[in-house]
Motif scaffolding. Structure first.
Motif: not given
Lengths: 310, 200
Positions: A60-61, A72-78, A99-101, A137-140
């Motif tokens: 994710f870097n 990477r968004t699609e990877v996380l979505r999966t 990138v995660l955020g 960064l994560w938005g949490i």
């Protein structure tokens, strides 16, 4: 409103199902529950978490690259779509948290994320500042798990993290290492400090954790996260050059990724394995390990002997 | 001792936090940002070589300024992107800023950049400069790198360092060695980076 109501009901049903599966402990039978998601109990609370998580080291870097961020968004979505929960990152991983955020903000989530990151700074006074930065960064609003990365300035960071846990600013506290380093020191911390999680390298080709760390985690009621389950990709690349054995398929294992990951999560003291990938097809393979039968001890040993010969 | 033993137990690949694909993508993004001004970049390179071959001191100074600008451009452009994926990049950018300042000093208060063909050192230097300017990108093309992600002088650090080593060797500077230290250091860093990326 109906949508929200429907979503909440679905969440409740899933939580109930998770509770039912919580008592499922592998190791006894190879042919247990078939389809439900394999979850593991966090000893500190009894809460359950999906046994396959997602790491973000290297994968994710990707900086601000829009194309790579979309991938990477699609990877996380999966990962999330297939029942994944625990996502692990660190400030040490460059842009991975940012990138995660970005990915999390792009995905409409209905299932709970189990957010895990780390404190990684030699500045003993910067614990809270770094946790706050990671939250931004994560938005949490709050991390589920915050760990001291690679034992860096661990005493001061751990003290602050434990205080934050007491104040409800975090849910769980842990400590990490990798590549088999500083296990003695890690053991001492596991014995002496009230941590909830420990994270260390454990894979079919690196079983050192079985000697002391995993038994100690079980004894001390500490959840265990297995990092580097594919040894940074080297293990999976090596075994994939060989055909997947028929006897493993007959035992219910789908492919090499499934076998390597189930080998790990079948250990009774392991809570979660966190493979990392930048590819959606690999994520699909990884998430197969979240369902189906787990190997029993005889099958695990057969897998280990087979892979050692490859 | 424990700390030292811990650090010594890492392999170079363990310390890199990005993939070869992500590293190559940096050059693709740089080229995208420059497009469609690649022609201008080529013209500036030709101008630098022509000025460096001229006998007038003012032309040689201008050639030196263009070479310093190439180093500054890499520090500004490449390392700005690289810093997103490598926590050490801001420190490494310092290598390029320092070299840009050193070459600028030679250009402004020293003899400038005057290259020639005479002598073995100069001919070896020109061959190395040609490698940096043309050979390096062509080799990358030959091994399968896409044209969009080519590493070019003035954009990417490796060809800039290689070509500079060649130009300094072929220059009429009496003592080029101090100016060679940082380009050579970068070549070593680049070699270690690629070795670590490809063997991780």
């Amino acid at each position: 409103m109906p949508n929200t109501h429907h979503r909440r009901r679905r969440q409740l049903l899933r939580a109930a199902a998770a509770g039912l599966i919580a008592g499922y402990l592998p190791g006894g039978s190879a042919r247990a529950v078939a389809d439900p998601i394999i979850k593991r109990r966090i000893p500190a609370s009894g809460e359950t978490v999906a046994a396959i998580g997602m790491g973000t080291w290297i994968t994710f870097n990707v900086g601000s690259d829009p194309r790579a961020r979309q991938q990477r968004t699609e990877v996380l979505r999966t990962f999330l779509d297939r029942g994944g929960q625990l996502v692990d990152s660190s400030p040490m991983y460059g842009s991975a948290e940012a990138v995660l955020g970005h990915a999390l903000a792009s995905i409409e989530r209905t299932d709970p994320l189990f957010a895990a990151s780390k404190v990684w700074t030699p500045d003993e006074d910067a614990t809270r500042e770094q946790v706050a930065r990671s939250e931004r960064l994560w938005g949490i609003d709050r991390f589920d798990l915050m760990q001291v990365h690679n034992l860096v300035a661990w005493e001061a960071h751990l003290e602050t993290l434990l205080a934050m846990r007491e104040a409800g600013e975090l849910r769980y506290v842990g400590i990490t290492t990798s590549h088999g380093r500083r296990h003695r020191e890690l053991e001492r911390i596991m014995r002496e400090r009230p941590i909830d999680f420990v994270q260390a390298s454990y894979s079919l080709a690196n079983r050192e954790a079985e000697q002391r760390l995993l038994p100690l985690a079980a004894e001390r009621d500490i959840a265990f996260i297995a990092n580097r389950p594919f040894q940074g990709g080297r293990l999976i690349d090596r075994v994939k050059r060989h055909p997947f054995p028929g006897w493993a398929r007959e035992a219910g294992l789908a492919n090499w990724a499934d076998a390597l990951l189930k080998f790990i999560i079948a250990h009774p003291a392991v809570t979660c394995a966190i493979p990392a990938t930048s590819r959606v097809d690999h994520m699909r393979e990884n998430m197969q390990a979240l369902r189906g039968p787990l190997p029993d001890e005889a099958l695990r040993e057969r897998l280990a002997r087979h892979v050692a010969r490859l | 001792m424990d700390t030292l033993a811990t650090w010594l137990s890492y392999r170079p690949g363990d310390l890199l936090m990005f993939s070869p694909e992500t590293y190559r993508r940096l050059f693709e993004r740089l080229n995208l940002e420059l497009w469609p001004w690649h022609g201008l970049l080529a013209l500036l390179v030709v101008a630098m070589l022509w000025l460096a071959l001229r006998p007038e001191r003012v032309a040689q100074r201008a050639a030196g300024i263009l070479l310093a600008a190439a180093w500054a451009a890499v520090a500004w452009g490449f390392f700005d992107l690289y810093a997103e994926i490598n926590l050490l990049a801001p420190w490494l950018a310092g290598v390029f800023v320092a070299q840009a300042l050193a070459i600028a000093a030679i250009a402004l208060v020293g003899p400038g950049l005057a290259i020639g063909y005479a002598g073995r050192r100069a001919r070896i230097g020109l061959a190395i400069a040609c490698w940096g300017l043309l050979g390096h990108p062509l080799l990358l093309l030959a091994v399968g790198r896409s044209p969009a992600s080519l590493e070019l002088f003035g954009l990417a650090p490796d060809p800039t360092a290689i070509a500079t080593i060649g130009l300094l060797l072929s220059s009429q500077l009496r003592h080029p060695v101090p100016l060679l230290v940082l380009p050579l250091a970068w070549c070593l860093i680049a070699a270690l980076t690629w070795w670590a990326l490809l063997t991780a």
